[in-house]
Design a protein around this motif. Structure first.
Motif, PDB file in Angstrom:
ATOM      1  N   LYS A 116       0.825  -1.207   0.000  1.00 41.34           N
ATOM      2  CA  LYS A 116       0.000   0.000   0.000  1.00 41.34           C
ATOM      3  C   LYS A 116       0.854   1.249   0.000  1.00 41.34           C
ATOM      4  O   LYS A 116       1.955   1.265   0.559  1.00 41.34           O
ATOM      5  CB  LYS A 116      -0.878   0.019   1.254  1.00 41.34           C
ATOM      6  N   TRP A 117       0.338   2.311  -0.606  1.00 42.01           N
ATOM      7  CA  TRP A 117       0.968   3.630  -0.523  1.00 42.01           C
ATOM      8  C   TRP A 117       0.831   4.140   0.901  1.00 42.01           C
ATOM      9  O   TRP A 117      -0.008   3.639   1.670  1.00 42.01           O
ATOM     10  CB  TRP A 117       0.278   4.605  -1.485  1.00 42.01           C
ATOM     11  N   SER A 118       1.607   5.159   1.251  1.00 46.51           N
ATOM     12  CA  SER A 118       1.591   5.637   2.637  1.00 46.51           C
ATOM     13  C   SER A 118       0.244   6.249   3.014  1.00 46.51           C
ATOM     14  O   SER A 118      -0.036   6.474   4.191  1.00 46.51           O
ATOM     15  CB  SER A 118       2.717   6.635   2.871  1.00 46.51           C
ATOM     16  N   ASP A 119      -0.646   6.528   2.023  1.00 46.88           N
ATOM     17  CA  ASP A 119      -1.987   7.008   2.371  1.00 46.88           C
ATOM     18  C   ASP A 119      -2.988   5.857   2.409  1.00 46.88           C
ATOM     19  O   ASP A 119      -4.196   6.083   2.561  1.00 46.88           O
ATOM     20  CB  ASP A 119      -2.441   8.097   1.391  1.00 46.88           C
ATOM     21  N   GLY A 120      -2.520   4.626   2.239  1.00 47.75           N
ATOM     22  CA  GLY A 120      -3.405   3.473   2.345  1.00 47.75           C
ATOM     23  C   GLY A 120      -3.947   2.962   1.020  1.00 47.75           C
ATOM     24  O   GLY A 120      -4.534   1.883   0.965  1.00 47.75           O
ATOM     25  N   ALA A 121      -3.740   3.712  -0.066  1.00 45.83           N
ATOM     26  CA  ALA A 121      -4.227   3.266  -1.376  1.00 45.83           C
ATOM     27  C   ALA A 121      -3.388   2.078  -1.844  1.00 45.83           C
ATOM     28  O   ALA A 121      -2.189   2.023  -1.563  1.00 45.83           O
ATOM     29  CB  ALA A 121      -4.124   4.410  -2.385  1.00 45.83           C
ATOM     30  N   PRO A 122      -4.002   1.115  -2.547  1.00 54.58           N
ATOM     31  CA  PRO A 122      -3.225  -0.049  -2.991  1.00 54.58           C
ATOM     32  C   PRO A 122      -2.252   0.313  -4.098  1.00 54.58           C
ATOM     33  O   PRO A 122      -2.525   1.199  -4.919  1.00 54.58           O
ATOM     34  CB  PRO A 122      -4.296  -1.012  -3.518  1.00 54.58           C
ATOM     35  N   PHE A 123      -1.086  -0.357  -4.100  1.00 58.77           N
ATOM     36  CA  PHE A 123      -0.072  -0.144  -5.133  1.00 58.77           C
ATOM     37  C   PHE A 123      -0.190  -1.265  -6.163  1.00 58.77           C
ATOM     38  O   PHE A 123      -0.134  -2.438  -5.805  1.00 58.77           O
ATOM     39  CB  PHE A 123       1.317  -0.144  -4.499  1.00 58.77           C
ATOM     40  N   THR A 124      -0.394  -0.904  -7.423  1.00 57.20           N
ATOM     41  CA  THR A 124      -0.562  -1.919  -8.458  1.00 57.20           C
ATOM     42  C   THR A 124       0.284  -1.590  -9.684  1.00 57.20           C
ATOM     43  O   THR A 124       0.967  -0.558  -9.730  1.00 57.20           O
ATOM     44  CB  THR A 124      -2.031  -2.003  -8.943  1.00 57.20           C
ATOM     45  N   ALA A 125       0.178  -2.469 -10.691  1.00 59.95           N
ATOM     46  CA  ALA A 125       0.912  -2.282 -11.946  1.00 59.95           C
ATOM     47  C   ALA A 125       0.563  -0.942 -12.592  1.00 59.95           C
ATOM     48  O   ALA A 125       1.390  -0.354 -13.283  1.00 59.95           O
ATOM     49  CB  ALA A 125       0.595  -3.432 -12.899  1.00 59.95           C
ATOM     50  N   ASP A 126      -0.657  -0.441 -12.368  1.00 56.67           N
ATOM     51  CA  ASP A 126      -1.064   0.841 -12.956  1.00 56.67           C
ATOM     52  C   ASP A 126      -0.122   1.962 -12.569  1.00 56.67           C
ATOM     53  O   ASP A 126       0.205   2.828 -13.376  1.00 56.67           O
ATOM     54  CB  ASP A 126      -2.475   1.212 -12.472  1.00 56.67           C
ATOM     55  N   ASP A 127       0.295   1.982 -11.300  1.00 58.80           N
ATOM     56  CA  ASP A 127       1.181   3.050 -10.829  1.00 58.80           C
ATOM     57  C   ASP A 127       2.497   3.031 -11.592  1.00 58.80           C
ATOM     58  O   ASP A 127       3.010   4.064 -11.994  1.00 58.80           O
ATOM     59  CB  ASP A 127       1.458   2.884  -9.329  1.00 58.80           C
ATOM     60  N   PHE A 128       3.029   1.814 -11.802  1.00 59.07           N
ATOM     61  CA  PHE A 128       4.311   1.711 -12.495  1.00 59.07           C
ATOM     62  C   PHE A 128       4.174   2.127 -13.960  1.00 59.07           C
ATOM     63  O   PHE A 128       4.967   2.913 -14.472  1.00 59.07           O
ATOM     64  CB  PHE A 128       4.880   0.290 -12.413  1.00 59.07           C
TER      65      PHE A 128
END
Lengths: 584, 321
Positions: A116-128
């Protein structure tokens, strides 16, 4: 244990590299860095930051270490490097590279689930995919990273999402540094950055004001939350950081990491002695004193190998004076200077004995490419130096002055940037030694800006002592070694700088060969071949001496013994593993 | 009086214009420019350098650069810092408070001490106390303030009684108001001392000389002969006349309020304007230097005006017209 694994990893890599086609850089069985660590949570680490605070926390605007020191802590990548520049999995758990039949290169990366990002949002392939395609490779956002991402034809990679946890990066041709740079980009949160990119204002996102407004979101171990200009930057533990230690304890151990901004090196030293900061990158002149006090004060003080970077004497191949030009282009003349350099004396007097002699363009710190065997060395010997001068057609008049074949007295001006005591000392020693050979050197330290202007804008200089930064990757010097490089200052091509006249310009064979090495190595994935190419480069440079290398200081460090798990090296510094350092 | 002030202000406008042009020309004539620090960095590409040159307007002729700056200043925009990529006015504004705390406190302490000890030494002329103070004063006037600062830093490092650098400790935000006050005060002592000692010594000497001059005047002798109490003679008659030259000095001190602490701020890592300006000078971050030069010039003009007005108020012989 970690070493064994790495060796296995490197071996696996070489074995696979002969099978061509498919290379697995790492897979699910390779633990991330810090997975074996143990320690106790809590505490604050205070480190000094020389000069001034961050100018921005936007990774593509950032230019100085004062900014990147903060950014690197909260923005991280799919992969990471350890303190010896070996690649490890980070946010990605698997990385494989395939070269297709039509010579395309495809990198497939599997992302760890549940991050998860530091604000709680999930980290996925989209971010990359968003970060690579829409930010770093976006033609509307010029940035330094884009230069590194390009293949040899200047084409940028394209990222594609396969599923939520798999990404595919495609290059049009094999590119040796693709994994390092494309998988190594600092990933930005799509849910925050996307609106900025869409409005064409990404460069204005995350100025330093964003720190105090608590707007920063990252995946790294600490998130900056407070910045007091010219005072300090305070970063607090990211509760969602993905790493856990050997006992399942959430990392990082430290609660807070503070960068205290201190204007100069002397003040940093005093602050360390006064207990205001926990770590201190010692300079050579203070090292003996700090070492003596270590026991009494409870400090751990030590030295690593040589630093990255090089310091050298450069002679102007395109000097406007044809007489001087003929000396500087004379290889024997350059070798005579090399033989007259008393490097041991330089190390003793200028670095308190804490340094090594350099003979080639790659510092010994870049262990993966440094090849001591191919380097031609020039130990201090004035008789050899005289012999070289004779071979080069020089002789001596009755007063002992060195004269060239047409009877001109050898005399030139040596410059360096005023205020750099190590370089000034090098010039003084060199001047005295050359005087013994009957060569008259006029030493003039000048202002750094004037020196840069002379080297890059006017070309009116004879000889200069200066240094270049370096890294573990020799390709970083492409700008210096390509014939049309913007920093090929000793022999600029007339196409690059109009102060060099095309009538006098010459590119010797060996310069052409070095140029070819820098153009071609990036297309070769076989590490062994690349190693050979860079060995040849080191051999050529040390044989023909376009730059005459001097000495390099060792990496020196000091920290309070309350800090645990530190493994300082020149590459990683002291705080490369800030996520599992802890404080007693 | 108002007419006088108005006229002075109008005259100051061309003054400021010329000063700003001179600062610009000096910065422009200095070899190299802001981008030189990147030119020898292998990781900065020539394209990037060109783009920055374009962005900062460094490729335009000098006169165009100056006029653009002037136009922006008239609109209330002091320009952008190349290094910080933020407006110069915000950068300065962030640091004004720190500089003012430091310079006002040292201004106040050096004036109070300087005048008090100046009067004391003038009255006890050639006594042991006077001789000691004279000796110290010459010492402090002779020692540059940055050196005094370094000596104090060394003292702090040896004893550990005072912090080495900065204005706040890193735990500042978690402290109560009273503790915050103490924290800043604790950080303030050494830089304020370094800054005050030099100017205090000078002021004391001027005050002493000026009062001694006046004490030899006929009207002082007359007042004493009349049998006036010594306290009245000194403070009502002599002091009032002796203070005139000091008021002129006060005008100059005002001009140094924001820029005078440059060295001390750098030695002690005090987060004020001095550090910003010093760094900008080294890096040729032109518009920060110009803004700070302009601010100092404005303060100088204002300080002189204030001094002249104060003089008129204190001394009935001075008429402003």
């Amino acid at each position: 244990m970690k070493r064994v694994l790495t060796v296995a990893l490197v071996l696996a890599f070489f074995v696979l590299s002969f099978a061509a086609e498919k290379y697995v850089y790492f897979d699910e069985n390779t633990p991330y860095l810090g997975a074996k660590a143990t320690g106790k949570p809590g505490g604050t680490l205070i480190a000094p930051q020389l000069g001034s605070g961050p100018k921005t926390v936007n990774p593509i605007v950032a230019q100085e270490t004062s900014s990147t020191a903060v950014i690197n802590v909260f923005l991280i990548s799919l992969i990471e490097m350890d303190n010896y520049a070996r690649m490890y999995p980070a946010l990605a758990e698997r990385c494989e590279v395939e070269v297709t039949d039509d010579e395309k290169m495809i990198i497939t990366l599997k992302i760890r689930k549940g991050i998860k990002w530091s604000d709680g949002a999930p980290f996925t392939a989209d971010d990359f995919v968003f970060s690579l395609n829409d930010i770093y490779c976006n033609p509307d956002i010029p940035n330094d990273m884009a230069n590194l991402l390009e293949d040899s034809q200047g084409r940028l990679p394209v990222a594609e999402k396969v599923d939520d946890y798999t990404v595919k990066i495609t290059y049009q041709e094999p590119y040796r540094l693709a994994v390092r740079y494309a998988a190594g980009i600092q990933i930005l949160p799509k849910h925050i950055a996307e609106p900025w990119v869409k409005q064409g204002k990404f460069k204005e996102m995350w100025t330093v004001d964003a720190i105090n407004k608590k707007e920063l979101v990252g995946l790294g171990p600490f998130i900056p939350v407070e910045y007091v200009p010219d005072q300090f930057v305070r970063m607090v533990k990211n509760p969602y950081y993905y790493k856990k230690d050997a006992n399942g304890q959430q990392l990082p151990y430290l609660d807070e990491y503070v960068l205290k901004i201190i204007p100069d090196l002397n003040a940093i030293r005093l602050a360390f002695e006064n207990g205001e900061i926990d770590v201190y990158g010692v300079t050579a002149q203070f090292y003996p004193e700090i070492k003596n006090k270590a026991k009494e004060k409870g400090w751990i003080v030590g030295t690593g190998g040589p630093n990255f970077g090089t310091t050298f004497v450069t002679l102007n191949f395109n000097c406007t004076d044809p007489v001087k030009r003929s000396w500087f282009r004379n290889e024997f003349f350059r070798k005579a200077i090399a033989y007259s350099m008393d490097k041991d004396a330089m190390i003793d007097t200028l670095l308190a004995g804490l340094g090594v002699a350099q003979w080639g363009p790659i510092s010994a710190a870049a262990a993966a490419f440094y090849n001591d065997d191919v380097l031609r060395k020039y130990p201090y010997d004035l008789d050899y130096a005289r012999m070289m001068l004779q071979l080069g057609g020089f002789s001596w008049d009755k007063d002992g002055n060195c004269v060239d074949a047409s009877g001109n007295k050898v005399e030139f001006i040596l410059m360096t940037n005023a205020g750099n005591t190590q370089r000034e000392g090098t010039c003084n020693i060199l001047r005295d030694e050359l005087a013994k050979l009957g060569i008259k050197v006029v030493f003039t330290p000048i202002d750094f800006n004037t020196l840069v202007q002379k080297m890059t804008a006017t070309g009116d200089w004879d000889a200069i002592v200066i240094g270049l930064t370096g890294s573990d990757e020799p390709q970083g010097g492409a700008n210096v070694w390509k014939l049309d490089g913007a920093l090929h200052f000793w022999n600029y091509s007339p196409k690059v700088k109009n102060f060099v006249s095309a009538d006098i310009y010459e590119a010797p064979d060996w310069e052409v060969e070095i140029d070819k090495i820098f153009r071609e190595n990036v297309r070769i994935l076989d590490q062994k071949k690349v190693y050979q190419m860079f060995s040849r480069y080191q051999e050529l440079v040390s044989e023909h001496l376009p730059l005459i290398y001097t000495i390099q200081q060792n990496y020196l460090y000091a920290y309070v013994d309350k800090l645990q798990n530190l493994e300082p090296t020149a590459f990683g510094g002291m705080l490369w593993n800030i996520d599992w350092i802890w404080k007693k | 009086m108002l007419k006088y002030i108005g006229r002075r202000l109008i005259i100051s406008l061309p003054e400021l214009l010329i000063i700003s042009l001179m600062i610009f020309l000096i910065m422009y004539a200095a070899p190299g420019d802001f981008l030189d620090q990147y030119r020898l960095d292998p990781s900065v590409s020539p394209q990037r350098l060109k783009a920055m040159e374009e962005e900062f307007g460094l490729n335009k002729p000098a006169i165009v650069q100056y006029l653009t700056w002037l136009k922006n200043v008239l609109k209330g925009n002091l320009g952008y810092s190349f290094y910080y990529r933020r407006p110069v006015s915000t950068l300065i504004w962030e640091r004004v408070a720190a500089t003012l705390i430091l310079s006002l406190i040292s201004l106040a302490s050096s004036w109070i001490l300087g005048i008090a000890l100046g009067v004391f030494t003038a009255l006890k002329k050639y006594s042991i106390g006077d001789k000691i103070m004279t000796f110290l004063a010459f010492g402090f006037v002779a020692i540059p303030e940055f050196f005094l600062g370094l000596v104090l830093l060394y003292f702090a490092a040896k004893t550990g009684w005072f912090p080495i650098s900065g204005m706040k400790s890193v735990y500042y935000s978690s402290l109560s108001t009273w503790e915050r006050f103490k924290d800043i005060l604790w950080h303030l002592i050494l830089p304020a001392t370094a800054l005050s000692l030099g100017s205090f010594a000078g002021l004391m000497r001027y005050m002493r000389g000026s009062l001694l001059d006046v004490l030899n005047e006929d009207y002082v002798v007359f007042a004493r002969a009349k049998g006036m109490p010594e306290r009245v003679v000194i403070f009502k008659h002599a002091m009032r006349n002796a203070i005139n030259p000091m008021i002129t000095f006060l005008g100059f001190s005002i001009s140094g309020l924001l820029g005078g602490a440059l060295f001390v701020e750098n030695v002690f890592g005090w987060p004020g304007m001095g550090r910003l300006v010093y760094q900008a000078l080294i890096q040729q971050d032109m518009y920060i230097v110009m803004a700070s030069g302009l601010i100092s010039a404005v303060l100088l003009v204002a300080g002189n005006l204030v001094a002249d007005i104060l003089l008129a108020l204190v001394d009935p012989r001075v008429r402003l017209s």
